[in-house]
Design an enzyme around this catalytic site. Sequence first.
Site, PDB file in Angstrom:
ATOM      1  N   ARG A 306       0.839  -1.205   0.000  1.00 30.87           N
ATOM      2  CA  ARG A 306       0.000   0.000   0.000  1.00 30.87           C
ATOM      3  C   ARG A 306       0.877   1.259   0.000  1.00 30.87           C
ATOM      4  NH1 ARG A 306      -5.218   1.445   0.075  1.00 30.87           N
ATOM      5  NH2 ARG A 306      -6.014  -0.661   0.345  1.00 30.87           N
ATOM      6  N   GLU A 685     -10.634   5.858   5.482  1.00 33.17           N
ATOM      7  CA  GLU A 685      -9.210   6.187   5.598  1.00 33.17           C
ATOM      8  C   GLU A 685      -8.723   7.379   4.775  1.00 33.17           C
ATOM      9  OE1 GLU A 685      -8.443   1.933   4.626  1.00 33.17           O
ATOM     10  OE2 GLU A 685      -6.789   2.235   6.027  1.00 33.17           O
TER      11      GLU A 685
HETATM   12  N1  MTE Z   1     -14.130   5.581  12.671  1.00 27.67           N
HETATM   13  C1  MTE Z   1     -14.336   5.376  13.988  1.00 27.67           C
HETATM   14  N2  MTE Z   1     -15.203   6.168  14.635  1.00 27.67           N
HETATM   15  N3  MTE Z   1     -13.669   4.395  14.668  1.00 27.67           N
HETATM   16  C2  MTE Z   1     -12.749   3.588  14.044  1.00 27.67           C
HETATM   17  O1  MTE Z   1     -12.168   2.707  14.662  1.00 27.67           O
HETATM   18  N4  MTE Z   1     -11.594   3.047  11.924  1.00 27.67           N
HETATM   19  C3  MTE Z   1     -11.147   3.560  10.631  1.00 27.67           C
HETATM   20  C4  MTE Z   1     -12.329   4.128   9.858  1.00 27.67           C
HETATM   21  N5  MTE Z   1     -13.092   5.020  10.669  1.00 27.67           N
HETATM   22  C5  MTE Z   1     -12.501   3.792  12.645  1.00 27.67           C
HETATM   23  C6  MTE Z   1     -13.256   4.804  11.989  1.00 27.67           C
HETATM   24  C7  MTE Z   1     -10.475   2.579   9.803  1.00 27.67           C
HETATM   25  S1  MTE Z   1      -8.844   2.284  10.051  1.00 27.67           S
HETATM   26  C8  MTE Z   1     -11.130   1.927   8.809  1.00 27.67           C
HETATM   27  S2  MTE Z   1     -10.324   0.846   7.790  1.00 27.67           S
HETATM   28  C9  MTE Z   1     -12.559   2.114   8.573  1.00 27.67           C
HETATM   29  O2  MTE Z   1     -13.141   3.033   9.474  1.00 27.67           O
HETATM   30  C10 MTE Z   1     -13.241   0.766   8.713  1.00 27.67           C
HETATM   31  O3  MTE Z   1     -14.596   0.836   8.573  1.00 27.67           O
HETATM   32  P1  MTE Z   1     -15.334   0.921   7.155  1.00 27.67           P
HETATM   33  O4  MTE Z   1     -14.597   0.002   6.248  1.00 27.67           O
HETATM   34  O5  MTE Z   1     -16.689   0.479   7.463  1.00 27.67           O
HETATM   35  O6  MTE Z   1     -15.228   2.335   6.717  1.00 27.67           O
HETATM   36  N1  LUZ Z   2      -5.888  -4.211   5.697  1.00 28.28           N
HETATM   37  C1  LUZ Z   2      -5.485  -5.184   4.875  1.00 28.28           C
HETATM   38  C2  LUZ Z   2      -5.979  -2.954   5.279  1.00 28.28           C
HETATM   39  O1  LUZ Z   2      -5.379  -6.321   5.311  1.00 28.28           O
HETATM   40  N2  LUZ Z   2      -5.218  -4.896   3.597  1.00 28.28           N
HETATM   41  C3  LUZ Z   2      -5.314  -3.653   3.098  1.00 28.28           C
HETATM   42  O2  LUZ Z   2      -5.063  -3.423   1.939  1.00 28.28           O
HETATM   43  C4  LUZ Z   2      -5.698  -2.629   3.970  1.00 28.28           C
HETATM   44  N3  LUZ Z   2      -5.775  -1.376   3.542  1.00 28.28           N
HETATM   45  C5  LUZ Z   2      -6.113  -0.427   4.393  1.00 28.28           C
HETATM   46  C6  LUZ Z   2      -6.384  -0.747   5.700  1.00 28.28           C
HETATM   47  N4  LUZ Z   2      -6.327  -2.003   6.136  1.00 28.28           N
HETATM   48 MO1  MOS Z   3      -8.270   0.207   8.840  1.00 27.12          MO
HETATM   49  S1  MOS Z   3      -6.243   0.495   9.053  1.00 27.12           S
HETATM   50  O1  MOS Z   3      -8.144  -0.754   7.474  1.00 27.12           O
HETATM   51  O2  MOS Z   3      -8.547  -0.934  10.047  1.00 27.12           O
END
Ligand code: MTE
Ligand code: LUZ
Ligand code: MOS
Length: 732
Positions: A306, A685
């Site tokens: 990534r 993200e």
């Molecule tokens: N938002 C909140 N409130 N709490 C969280 O832990 N995690 C983030 C993001 N937003 C998070 C968050 C991360 S790292 C990811 S990958 C995504 O939420 C995961 O959820 P989604 O795939 O449903 O967006």
């Molecule tokens: N987790 C994972 C991730 O296992 N693969 C991914 O590509 C990734 N990208 C963003 C956040 N978590």
């Molecule tokens: Mo988010 S770093 O993909 O949990």
Amino acid sequence: MKRNPESVLNVLGKTQYLDDLPENAGMLHAAVVLSPSAHGRFSGLDTAAALAMDSSVRVVVAADIPGQNELGTAVFDEPLLAAGEWHYHGQVLALVLASSRSLARKAAARVAVQGAEQLPAVTDPREAAARGNIILSPRTQRSGDVDTAFLACDVVVSGRVESGGQEHVYLETQGAIAWPDDSGGVRLLSGTQSPSGVQKIVARVLGLPMNLVEVETRRLGGAFGGKEDQATGWAALAALGAVVSGRPVKINLNRRDDMVATGKRHPYSSDFRIGLKKDGTILAFEADFYQNSGAATDLSPAIIPRTLFHAAGAYHIPNVRVTGTMCRTNLIPFTAFRGFGGPQGFFVIESAIDAAARALGIEPADIQRRNLLSDGDEFHYGMVAEDPRAKETMERCLAKADWNKLRADIRDFNAAHAGLKRGAAATPVCFGISFTKIMMNQGGALVHIYNDGSVGVSTGAVEMGQGVGRKIALVVADALGIPDSKVKIETTRTVTVANTMPTAASTGTDINAMAAKIACDQLRARLDALAKDRPGLDFVQLVALAHEQRVDLSAHAFYATPGLHYDLATEKGKPFHYHVYGCAVVTATLDVLRGTYQFDDAFIVHDIAHSIDPVIDRGQVEGAFAQGLGWAALEELAFGADGRLLANTLSTYKLPDAHFMPRMDVEFLERPNPGTVANSKAVGEPPLMYGIAGYFAVLDALKAVHPDKPAFYDLPMTPEKALRFLSEEDSP
Ligand code: MTE
Ligand code: LUZ
Ligand code: MOS
């Protein structure tokens, strides 16, 4: 506007987290004994003093593990309990069980390490690489002909970039509860983003088939990637304790143990070389990323690609060569953190552009604008940019900030003030959506329509505050043609939807809401077939009729993101379903005497495509930006030279708060994204990377003080570093 029921419960303090649940009679509490230094050997543990405290005290060590003493996802190189040697400060040496939490913690503190011998510790990734201490093989992605392209450049600039780690500071610390059950297996409640991942590892550790391990996750009090892989060990310890003791076992780390003993964002040290034409066109870019992976593999092999995929930022660069090396050090195994290596890649290309701007005597924004991705451009990994929104979001963002006037105002301000300097910077973002490991892009759903017309939906998605449950409910309500108040999102369990992937990579809604929609479409078709002969029936009547006529009111569906392919040998393919774009402008005011600064304004234009729930999406953009700004400017994950974590409490690890944050003006670019659920785009993200603009805004103000001094690229931009730049002859 309708409210998300989950947020209402949160605000009222009524949501139940692991530690809010009533405890069972006979439940034991667990605490951990952690390694005292970064690298050492030991002959055993003296448990006499701990055992003498109370008859309920029990110490569980590696030898008690019935199955495999291994954690991991692809490479199983981390023991659950260290045996004989530890490889980082905070590694778990033993599990201590007792009848109360405080007793367990006190007993753990009395377990003594026997025959300890300190071993040399390596904490620097470059030093680890030089010693050949790397995980797997380095990966290189390339396009064009970099060496030839550099010869044709008017300027070539090289430099070094450092970026620090980051602690997740989820409000709910890591935890799990395990119950031994009469099948010979265990049932678990785990604070994980990956219930199936926990199930798999617990089964390995206990030497059981997966069907004897049931994992449930109701919700998480935040995760941010910190519970994608790193919740597993704690669940496995609780399960081990339950099997060894025959009693329910609960583990819930205190903040200090959580900070010391769990992985964080990877620190990186990187070298770059960038070549441009006089007009600012980037012809070639090269970077070497030394990822500080810590002492075990964890998710590093997914994070490195990534970084490489995002090494060219939101730009089209025709000649690229980027290499990522996973360096094994004696620090905590670093792990997933919102952005997943992407932010580290972005910071390097933005640093390179900043350095190049100085060499060319133009503004960084001029280089940025000239090189943004256009329709049909090929990324260095072979994917073609379709409907890229980089130019549109950046131009809209600059207009929103009134960029030319802003630059002029800042020049005037800086000319008139000696003690204060202002600065501004823009950061455009392009973030690929899909797990970098293609296999992970799958998910399932199980939808029940109860015969009163109410609906229950199970998926593999884990609610962690990001609102995935709410979004799934809205998609389901829309697909079935019912109000969302009729839809309940069920707790996530390995027995309802199996073999799920972690809720991560921002794909939670993309994958799980899509699976739920497919299930709903099947149910809707069954109901519509009935409705043909009975026009005028409402949903409740139709459901009652279906039940009467013995029509199945449940459906399971599966979704696998289509069209993904990747060739590891050539490092080319289509790793992402699509990209998310956007841009942020951040302004800052610097106190020249003290090196302190404040962020004034943030203007953000974010490519949301279609928002399933605008309140949630705005919260995601603002929250991710805050987390990115914290990483870029404030949060210093300090390790001592001996490898011990210094920033191990919330008094020594500084977090963004309301005073730290600038005024935020967030605007959505709404244009449907075909081929996704509700034509939406993932949001979790990508906005984190807007925080990088904060680093360069302060740097811009610093340059106003010392225009001739070379800049430094060493994130976070703490006031200490700013002050050093202001006061010393050479940059830090
Ligand atoms: N938002 C909140 N409130 N709490 C969280 O832990 N995690 C983030 C993001 N937003 C998070 C968050 C991360 S790292 C990811 S990958 C995504 O939420 C995961 O959820 P989604 O795939 O449903 O967006
Ligand atoms: N987790 C994972 C991730 O296992 N693969 C991914 O590509 C990734 N990208 C963003 C956040 N978590
Ligand atoms: Mo988010 S770093 O993909 O949990």
